[in-house]
Structure formats: structure tokens, C-alpha cells
Design a protein around this motif. Structure first.
Motif, PDB file in Angstrom:
ATOM      1  N   ARG A 219      24.544  -1.125 -25.982  1.00  0.00           N
ATOM      2  CA  ARG A 219      24.951  -0.945 -25.603  1.00  0.00           C
ATOM      3  C   ARG A 219      23.911  -0.915 -23.789  1.00  0.00           C
ATOM      4  O   ARG A 219      22.960  -0.649 -24.305  1.00  0.00           O
ATOM      5  CB  ARG A 219      25.686   0.081 -24.897  1.00  0.00           C
ATOM      6  N   THR A 220      24.210  -1.589 -22.215  1.00  0.00           N
ATOM      7  CA  THR A 220      23.710  -1.649 -21.822  1.00  0.00           C
ATOM      8  C   THR A 220      23.951   0.357 -21.451  1.00  0.00           C
ATOM      9  O   THR A 220      24.900   1.512 -21.424  1.00  0.00           O
ATOM     10  CB  THR A 220      24.200  -1.756 -20.168  1.00  0.00           C
TER      11      THR A 220
ATOM     12  N   THR B  36      22.645  -3.419 -16.665  1.00  0.00           N
ATOM     13  CA  THR B  36      22.085  -4.866 -17.164  1.00  0.00           C
ATOM     14  C   THR B  36      21.612  -4.498 -18.103  1.00  0.00           C
ATOM     15  O   THR B  36      21.570  -5.274 -19.908  1.00  0.00           O
ATOM     16  CB  THR B  36      21.728  -5.564 -16.818  1.00  0.00           C
ATOM     17  N   GLN B  37      20.475  -4.046 -18.599  1.00  0.00           N
ATOM     18  CA  GLN B  37      19.546  -3.298 -19.774  1.00  0.00           C
ATOM     19  C   GLN B  37      20.602  -3.142 -20.869  1.00  0.00           C
ATOM     20  O   GLN B  37      20.339  -1.647 -20.695  1.00  0.00           O
ATOM     21  CB  GLN B  37      18.435  -2.177 -19.338  1.00  0.00           C
ATOM     22  N   VAL B  38      20.349  -3.376 -21.593  1.00  0.00           N
ATOM     23  CA  VAL B  38      20.422  -3.677 -23.633  1.00  0.00           C
ATOM     24  C   VAL B  38      20.080  -2.623 -24.157  1.00  0.00           C
ATOM     25  O   VAL B  38      18.403  -3.104 -24.153  1.00  0.00           O
ATOM     26  CB  VAL B  38      21.424  -4.389 -24.426  1.00  0.00           C
TER      27      VAL B  38
END
Length: 76
Positions: free
Chosen positions: A34-35, A25-27
Motif C-alpha cells: 500500500r502507499t 504514490t510510493q508503494v
């Protein structure tokens, strides 16, 4: 860094549940917004993804390599 090392560090540094969620989830702007999972799926080296994830989460160098004090830090 191998994929297995990447996932081992994710679990060790962030915890298995949170770490797996974070990767998905962390971009990461450093990886083209992007994750971490999308970057890995696109073929970005796990070492590069690991450093980007740690940078984004402000993990100090001393804590990036988990609880194994003999683990060698992969070069950037």
C-alpha cells in the motif's frame, strides 16, 4: 508518533511538495503493498508508516528526524 509529527517529518525530510507526492504514490511492500497514505487511512500507526517509508527510500537513521536536532527518534 502523532499524525502532525508524521507530516512535519515528511515535509522536513523530503520537502513539502515531493514528500506529499511520495506519501501518496510510493508503494510500500512492508505495509502490504500500500502507499503510505493508504496505510494511514487504514489505521496503521504513523510511526510504522514513517519507518517503512524511510526504509523504502534508504534514508539513514541520522537523517530520519529532520532538522530539529533535539527531536527524539520514535521507537520502532
Amino acid at each position: 508518533m502523532r499524525y502532525s509529527e508524521f507530516w512535519s517529518l515528511v515535509d522536513d525530510v523530503y520537502g513539502e511538495g515531493y514528500g506529499r507526492t511520495l506519501v501518496g504514490t510510493q508503494v510500500l511492500t512492508e505495509l502490504g503493498s500500500r502507499t503510505a497514505q493508504a496505510a494511514l487511512d487504514a489505521g496503521v500507526e504513523p510511526r510504522t508508516v514513517w519507518h517503512a517509508l524511510c526504509d523504502a527510500m534508504d534514508v539513514p537513521d541520522s537523517a530520519r528526524w529532520g532538522s530539529d536536532r533535539y527531536r527524539q527518534a520514535p521507537p520502532r
